[in-house]
Design an enzyme around this catalytic site. Sequence first.
Site, PDB file in Angstrom:
ATOM      1  N   ASP A  66       0.851  -1.180   0.000  1.00  0.00           N
ATOM      2  CA  ASP A  66       0.000   0.000   0.000  1.00  0.00           C
ATOM      3  C   ASP A  66       0.888   1.230   0.000  1.00  0.00           C
ATOM      4  O   ASP A  66       2.060   1.168   0.392  1.00  0.00           O
ATOM      5  CB  ASP A  66      -0.899  -0.025   1.242  1.00  0.00           C
ATOM      6  CG  ASP A  66      -2.063   0.948   1.124  1.00  0.00           C
ATOM      7  OD1 ASP A  66      -2.161   1.639   0.087  1.00  0.00           O
ATOM      8  OD2 ASP A  66      -2.859   1.019   2.074  1.00  0.00           O
ATOM      9  N   THR A 113      -0.005   4.235   1.655  1.00  0.00           N
ATOM     10  CA  THR A 113      -0.059   4.821   2.987  1.00  0.00           C
ATOM     11  C   THR A 113       0.512   3.843   4.017  1.00  0.00           C
ATOM     12  O   THR A 113       0.098   2.699   4.095  1.00  0.00           O
ATOM     13  CB  THR A 113      -1.513   5.165   3.349  1.00  0.00           C
ATOM     14  OG1 THR A 113      -2.040   6.018   2.332  1.00  0.00           O
ATOM     15  CG2 THR A 113      -1.576   5.868   4.689  1.00  0.00           C
ATOM     16  N   ASP A 171      -1.786  -2.356   6.661  1.00  0.00           N
ATOM     17  CA  ASP A 171      -1.987  -1.964   8.053  1.00  0.00           C
ATOM     18  C   ASP A 171      -3.467  -1.827   8.409  1.00  0.00           C
ATOM     19  O   ASP A 171      -3.836  -1.881   9.572  1.00  0.00           O
ATOM     20  CB  ASP A 171      -1.261  -0.653   8.371  1.00  0.00           C
ATOM     21  CG  ASP A 171      -1.703   0.490   7.465  1.00  0.00           C
ATOM     22  OD1 ASP A 171      -2.518   0.250   6.553  1.00  0.00           O
ATOM     23  OD2 ASP A 171      -1.228   1.619   7.675  1.00  0.00           O
TER      24      ASP A 171
END
Length: 804
Positions: A303, A305, A537
């Site tokens: 990802d 972020t 996350d």
Amino acid sequence: MTDLSPDAAPGLTSAEVAERVARGQVNRLAERTSRSLGEIVRANVLTRFNAILGALFVLVLVTGSFADALFGVVLVVNSAIGIVQEYLAKRKLDRLALLNAPTTRVVRDGTVVVVPTDEVVLDDVVELRTGDEVPADGVLTTSAGLELNEANLTGESDPVAHGVGEAIRSGTSVVAGSGRYVAQAVGADAYVNRIAADARRFTRTHSEIQASINTLLRYITWVIAVALPVTIWSQWRAVGDQGWREVVIRSAAGVVGLVPEGLVLLTSVAFLLSAVQLTRRSVLVQQLPAVEGLARVDVVCLDKTGTLTSGEITFEGAEPLAGQEAGAVRLALGALADDPNANGTLAAVGASVASPGWTRTASVPFSSARKWSGASFERHGTWVLGAPEVLLGDDPDELRARVACLADSGRRVVLLCRSAAPLDGATPPAGLAPAALVTLTEQVRPDAAATLAYFREQGVAIKVVSGDNPVTVAAVARAVGLDAGEPVDARTLPEDPDALREVLSRTTVFGRVTPEQKRAFVHALQADGHVVAMTGDGVNDALALKDADIGVAMGNGAQATKAVAELVLLDGRFSHLPDVLAEGRRVIGNVERVANLFVAKNSMSLVAILAAALIAVPFPFLPRHLTLVSAVTIGIPAFFLALGPNKRRYLPGFLRRILRFAVPAGAVAGLAVITSYLLAGSHYGVPRADFVTRCAPEEGTRGVTDVACWQAGTGATITLLVVFFWILVILARPFRAWKAALVASLVGVAVLAFVVPFARTFFTFDAPPALAWQSLGVGLVGAALVEVVYRTAPSVSAAHHVRD
């Protein structure tokens, strides 16, 4: 700890909690994730090879030849090392796992406290927020847009909304909203545990090393089953007239050589110590084979972020659109951000924009599937904040161009809209009108570029898979040195798996990816033959992490994500992955070297057993001889090689390479040993019949026949040492100073066994110069043939010859 509002349920008291704990009404299962000390002892002691060696040890002791029972001491030491190493590693890993164990918010004594999930008790009031796992079954008492992912129970990946009074079950996770419920079934009584479909449903990481070692052990077990009666029969023919003791000793020597007594130990130690080593680098290994698994990965999906960026976003500003006032826009943003269950975007806005104190009348929390959130306010209408592509609808191209311009600079862009209509469930309200473009910035991780460059050099492909605007994601990818190419909006991707595989093969950056699409990406890449690692996350990453070959969760990520991951980066730094990759490659490369040593010994013993049976001579060695050879050419060097540095890239074919080199190399050693043994036996002109029938291991009347027998065994041992030291030299390549020192010191130890009087007597060595040179010459010929075997197997030599 958070104070509750006066009208909130006070939850259980401390006394009530203690009472339920005493009754066993706690959210704890009898299942454990690590072995107890007793299980560790049993696993290291009660093995089939230990049983074989243990039986031989007892039989040799019964013969009274205690020197030949030395292999039993090595057996005990090996088991002790395995027990101690595993127990110490277990303690370290368990302590770290405990520090990072899942937690749950519960209401007790009128306050919200955080407790370990396995300490939730019956009737606890549990508070749920986005990213939480539902720890027990119960009924909702409050719900603020609560949506659960129930894929682990139903197989359906679409979030399911739940309201007050509805039952929810453990094994699910919160993807949007918040709520509270009363735990009515905990531990073994929970639904998810009764049907064995826990959200943490255990799926063991595939380990090529462990699978290959297990295959080898099966082969060797069958070899022993066949060779044992052959050995006993042949030795009864050769030395039966010397009594049953000589038959037992010679037979034991043959079988001991077939047992890879240290292979499993060193493999386990290598995994354990790698896991402990990684904890020092803030990486928690939740499954030991994951260390090896990451080394086999050839595609990493990550990802933006929290991976390429620090994950901390900052509100930059709001650009009002036609007809909107800047002041009104800031008030609306402050009101939306005034949410106890705010996602990352609203939290960043709330850190910079004060709340106006508007009264909410309805709200819809953010979810990855919807890609927007909103709230209705008394006397202020409805405001919605989300992805421009989702909310713009048929708005003019000028606005879309402005969004693209801002996103191309690397900013995160969200659209603020307003409507006079109230919110109606998960459907955007009617009459939405764009009010402002809100921009946020993310800090690119300073180590991201170097980490991605490392993966590129190692031949590992990168796929950036994000829920953000694809243009924004591509801008960040370029900032960290990735060749982003043309980014793809995942909403345009085909659902057909074959078509998806084709797109994935040529595209690096994907934006607006839904959680289910992330999972589909993993499946498509795996179907294309790739070994896939997925980092994440958020709770939206949990399913993809679970299905990936290696799931990597950030330490600050959602509990649901960390629960299913094989690796957890405790400090959230993506830059640790090269360390894990290096550890995995070290383990694979070193265990392969070690396995070659053990399998070569097994192959040598089998050839020697069959040759001795075929030509009706005693087995060339006493058990004490093989103990010496195994210690200085296999056991001791294998321990250092298994734990030393190794930067070799992963190459498929672990077992095939071992068999292609170790089996013929061991066969060469076995033939060299038999040749040396026969040459030494005939050196003094002893009649063949006497040589065959009078090779006693104990010192007795030192007639010419006994001298020949002693010297035959000595010559065979010299030859075997030469050949196996050369096998060690081959497997230790490329040489470094520490390897040269290791081999030289072990050669010195071997030489001392022939020249120190006590050692010479203990091992029954007798090597006059002529015999020593003769045996050395046979050994050198054997070593040369081993070198030929090595060089004629290109895949083997290519795999081993890599700079450490």
